[in-house]
Design a protein around this motif. Sequence first.
Motif, PDB file in Angstrom:
ATOM      1  N   GLN B  97      74.236   2.469  22.122  1.00 13.62           N
ATOM      2  CA  GLN B  97      73.077   3.210  23.126  1.00 13.62           C
ATOM      3  C   GLN B  97      71.793   3.578  22.234  1.00 13.62           C
ATOM      4  O   GLN B  97      70.717   3.742  23.111  1.00 13.62           O
ATOM      5  CB  GLN B  97      73.995   4.411  23.547  1.00 13.62           C
ATOM      6  CG  GLN B  97      73.320   5.292  24.642  1.00 13.62           C
ATOM      7  CD  GLN B  97      74.185   6.212  25.151  1.00 13.62           C
ATOM      8  OE1 GLN B  97      75.462   6.206  24.822  1.00 13.62           O
ATOM      9  NE2 GLN B  97      73.786   6.919  26.083  1.00 13.62           N
ATOM     10  N   TYR B  98      71.760   3.750  21.127  1.00 12.89           N
ATOM     11  CA  TYR B  98      70.433   4.187  20.452  1.00 12.89           C
ATOM     12  C   TYR B  98      70.002   3.218  19.343  1.00 12.89           C
ATOM     13  O   TYR B  98      69.247   3.735  18.433  1.00 12.89           O
ATOM     14  CB  TYR B  98      70.906   5.616  19.753  1.00 12.89           C
ATOM     15  CG  TYR B  98      71.165   6.421  20.792  1.00 12.89           C
ATOM     16  CD1 TYR B  98      70.252   7.117  21.706  1.00 12.89           C
ATOM     17  CD2 TYR B  98      72.274   7.107  20.774  1.00 12.89           C
ATOM     18  CE1 TYR B  98      70.510   8.080  22.888  1.00 12.89           C
ATOM     19  CE2 TYR B  98      72.910   8.013  21.849  1.00 12.89           C
ATOM     20  CZ  TYR B  98      71.848   8.376  22.819  1.00 12.89           C
ATOM     21  OH  TYR B  98      71.983   9.273  24.059  1.00 12.89           O
ATOM     22  N   LYS B 535      65.741   8.183  18.896  1.00 15.48           N
ATOM     23  CA  LYS B 535      65.761   9.587  18.717  1.00 15.48           C
ATOM     24  C   LYS B 535      67.023   9.993  19.846  1.00 15.48           C
ATOM     25  O   LYS B 535      66.791   9.164  20.709  1.00 15.48           O
ATOM     26  CB  LYS B 535      64.633  10.296  18.963  1.00 15.48           C
ATOM     27  CG  LYS B 535      63.849  10.113  17.612  1.00 15.48           C
ATOM     28  CD  LYS B 535      62.980  11.405  17.901  1.00 15.48           C
ATOM     29  CE  LYS B 535      62.038  11.745  16.763  1.00 15.48           C
ATOM     30  NZ  LYS B 535      61.141  10.736  16.185  1.00 15.48           N
ATOM     31  N   GLN B 536      67.928  10.710  19.535  1.00 11.32           N
ATOM     32  CA  GLN B 536      68.659  11.148  20.627  1.00 11.32           C
ATOM     33  C   GLN B 536      68.191  12.394  21.380  1.00 11.32           C
ATOM     34  O   GLN B 536      67.417  13.219  20.767  1.00 11.32           O
ATOM     35  CB  GLN B 536      70.112  11.275  20.035  1.00 11.32           C
ATOM     36  CG  GLN B 536      70.726  10.148  19.420  1.00 11.32           C
ATOM     37  CD  GLN B 536      72.296  10.231  19.144  1.00 11.32           C
ATOM     38  OE1 GLN B 536      72.848  11.016  19.620  1.00 11.32           O
ATOM     39  NE2 GLN B 536      72.489   9.479  18.031  1.00 11.32           N
ATOM     40  N   GLU B 545      68.049  10.009  30.275  1.00  9.81           N
ATOM     41  CA  GLU B 545      68.031  10.047  28.848  1.00  9.81           C
ATOM     42  C   GLU B 545      67.440   8.725  28.328  1.00  9.81           C
ATOM     43  O   GLU B 545      68.081   7.572  28.855  1.00  9.81           O
ATOM     44  CB  GLU B 545      69.492  10.453  28.247  1.00  9.81           C
ATOM     45  CG  GLU B 545      69.108  11.034  27.038  1.00  9.81           C
ATOM     46  CD  GLU B 545      70.415  11.417  26.287  1.00  9.81           C
ATOM     47  OE1 GLU B 545      70.576  11.481  25.060  1.00  9.81           O
ATOM     48  OE2 GLU B 545      71.282  11.856  27.039  1.00  9.81           O
ATOM     49  N   ASP B 547      67.641   5.421  26.255  1.00 12.08           N
ATOM     50  CA  ASP B 547      68.667   4.606  25.622  1.00 12.08           C
ATOM     51  C   ASP B 547      68.067   3.161  25.183  1.00 12.08           C
ATOM     52  O   ASP B 547      66.918   2.944  25.735  1.00 12.08           O
ATOM     53  CB  ASP B 547      69.923   4.788  26.203  1.00 12.08           C
ATOM     54  CG  ASP B 547      69.754   4.062  27.768  1.00 12.08           C
ATOM     55  OD1 ASP B 547      69.258   2.969  27.818  1.00 12.08           O
ATOM     56  OD2 ASP B 547      70.740   4.189  28.638  1.00 12.08           O
TER      57      ASP B 547
END
Lengths: 316, 590
Positions: B97-98, B535-536, B545, B547
């Motif tokens: 995801q990141y 960055k999350q 958000e 991803d």
Amino acid sequence: MSANVTQPTAELLGDQPAAPRTTGLWRDTVANILRQRNAVVGLAIITLLVLAAIFADVIAPIPPNKVLLGTEAGVRKLSPPCVHLLGCPTDRPQHLLGTDTNVRDEWSRVVHGARVSLQVGFVTVGFAIVIGMLIGAVAGYAGGVMDNGLMRLMDVVLAFPSLILAILIVSALGHSLINAQVAIGIVAIPVYARVMRASVLSIKEQDYVTAARALGASPGSILLRRIVPNSLTPLIVQGTLGIGGAVLEVAALSFIGIGAQPPIAEWGSMVGLERGQLFNAPWLIFGPGIALSLTVFGFNLLGDGLRDALDPRLNR
Amino acid sequence: MSRTPTWLPLIAMFAVTAIVFSACAGAASPSPGSASPSAASGSPSAVASASASASAASSAPFDATSYPETAIDCANPPQFEGRAYTGNISQIVAADQYTVEFHLCQPDVAFLSKIAFASNNIQDADWLQAHAKDKSYVRDANGTGAYQLKEWIAGDHLTLEAYPTYWGEAAKSPTAIIRWSKEATQRLQELAIGTVDGIDNVGTDDFQAVKDNPELALFDRVGLNVFYMGFNVDQAPWNDEKVRQAIAKGIDRQRIVDTFFPAGSEASKYFTPCDIPGGCGGDAWYEFDAAAAKQELTAAGFDFAQTYKMHYRTKTRSYLPNPPAVAQDIQAQFKDNLGIDVEIVVEEDATYLTNSSKGDFPLFLLGWGADYPDVTNFLDYHFGTGANDAFGPHFPDVEALLKQGSAEQDPAKRGEIYAEANGLIRQHVPMVPIAHVGSATAFRADVDGAHSSPIGNEQLAVMTPGDRNQLVWMQQSEPSGLYCGDESDGDALRACEQIFESLYGYELGGVEVKPVLAESCDPSADLKVWTCTLKQGVTFHKGGELDANDVVLSYAIQWDAKHELHVGNGGAFDYFPALFGGFLNPPAPA
């Protein structure tokens, strides 16, 4: 008794103005123009401009497109006006109206600009008059469907704001001074066509036209030999007034970059290119701006004077 | 005769509305993991679509994607309708995801500088899916930056407002307005009377006026740019190298610099400014020698009787502050120095870049401002494999060297390669580099944080406009669009940089890169794989958000010329091939 009667009569007769002498249309017209102060001022301005245009190389010997870098010591762009006789330091190059952004002599460009602007005015209005005269004469003399068709066509052209239509035409034809003249000429045609038509409608009912027709003259002959020559007066007046407008409109097109192209010294284009220097070098705006205003002012005064001079109802 | 009861149509309308509403709701929220028919096809675009769906359903397990599904075999580049793949990216992979991996065909020492550029900003995958096809993303924006777009009044201004949940330091001014005027005089007047707080590109003749005004402050900008006169080497008479070399000697570039450009400008010795490391190697440009130039033209059989057209646009740029005056001086130099009649043709601003990119202009004036401080930004963009056709057919010898140079890690060897490339450019003369032009921004003296950037990406978010509650910035032109993957104009890119962010960015007022949306991007030992950790907690202005799939799709739709979302504004996507060597499925040459 009779002597008593005769004396006052003679005195009375002596007070009467002399019978007008027949001196010819043109001499009368010139005399009428010269009697009007506005027209004289206009004529003087136009004469000056014409002389400046003819003798531009003498009055301003530096070529208008000449970049002066490397040819004169100390020359730089946007130099303010410098005349040694008026106290400008002699170590600075002398330029009556300074130099422009491209380090060209502004005075030369303004003076040579008179050639361009006068030529623009006369050619544009001449073109519009010739075409407008033909259309108006044919429409007025033929009448009927022909009159209706041609005049509605003129109405269509008149329906557009003239400058917008001119921009449209120049955009289609391409950016150049000639195309700008054509465009301004085209949008001016309806004015002259209408004036001509009105004159023709009035004159074709005159007795001498009827007489010519009765004598067997052909329609073409009547139109060209009887009607058109007698319809020219309003066209001349309108044309003179129109020259100033044409010069202004072509300058407007050049100002926005679609009329005269660099490096042609045309007043509108000169103002347009230097408009960013209004605060740094205002003489670059005022020089061509004043020349442009003077030209339009001169033609307007002359046009007004001609109208008054050629209109018998206004003769005093 | 019976009459229809009046309530019947109402019931019918209600029923139809309910059916339509439920259909739309169903379409808008597919079940997690559902794949569209195209997703099953396995095409590159289908992969991107599937990833977007996954991104939308935040509760669903992350469906990591890659683009394309199978990496490009760099050793045997695929052919696209007879055209070989020339790009340097092999595959972009969302590892989780990141985490995003960029697999390259060969090392690229400028990789971080390239991904920091505004055209590579990251957009929400769902947003792209919804707004790319109809181009609505050109006039609207959904970024992650400190400012979000509030309104765009066409022809007048953009209003930006601070993004309340920005991940970084909040914008200093709650509102920022971007206005524009192409007239330097107007920009300065508005600054002087206080209707704007900052202006771009102070007029060449106005520097002193700004310095003399205690209410204003001038910020010089280094000339990281080049102004040049380009030739289409495919069109006569400029298709003769001897002719081009003669013209290169016949234009007095120093005179142009001295007369028209502000202090800090210099006549170009090379295409790349010397402030860029490695840009100035090899023989310097030809010295001005009008007599020799004229002799060479005569020897080459040049036709002096013709009038040749030179195209330019009136839009002022940092590399060309007064286009009409410079164009007229070049015209005069052609006439005075070489005896050549040149007609100036003013082109429309809106189409100038597109038409010049297609090679429409045989002789033209243009320039280039640095996007990132590396030689590749100048040479590869103009003369590399991904370059457009402004100069006509490319030069294979130059292309080969540039490809070699971008992969070379040893600065000394890299310098040698670029010196050789400079020599070939000097020999071929596809253009005459005229000047590296200094410029400046100016601000009201009470604007805290005011600055200028050498690459023209001033950040409005760090500025506080005295005690005023909005910052007004005036640049030269209206942004042509806010989808900056397909914009190449500096004013559009600057606007984008207030709203969008890339994985990396540039330091404030400088050219060093720093992580932005990425925590870091680290290379493999052979520099062929760059792994970026995101960055999350970064959110987009309109929801969602950040991803890894957002990154993959943001790049994929620029990269693949046949991607269903490869739409853009004008559709040229000039930057991507210039930065990364070429498109997937490249379009046929014009």
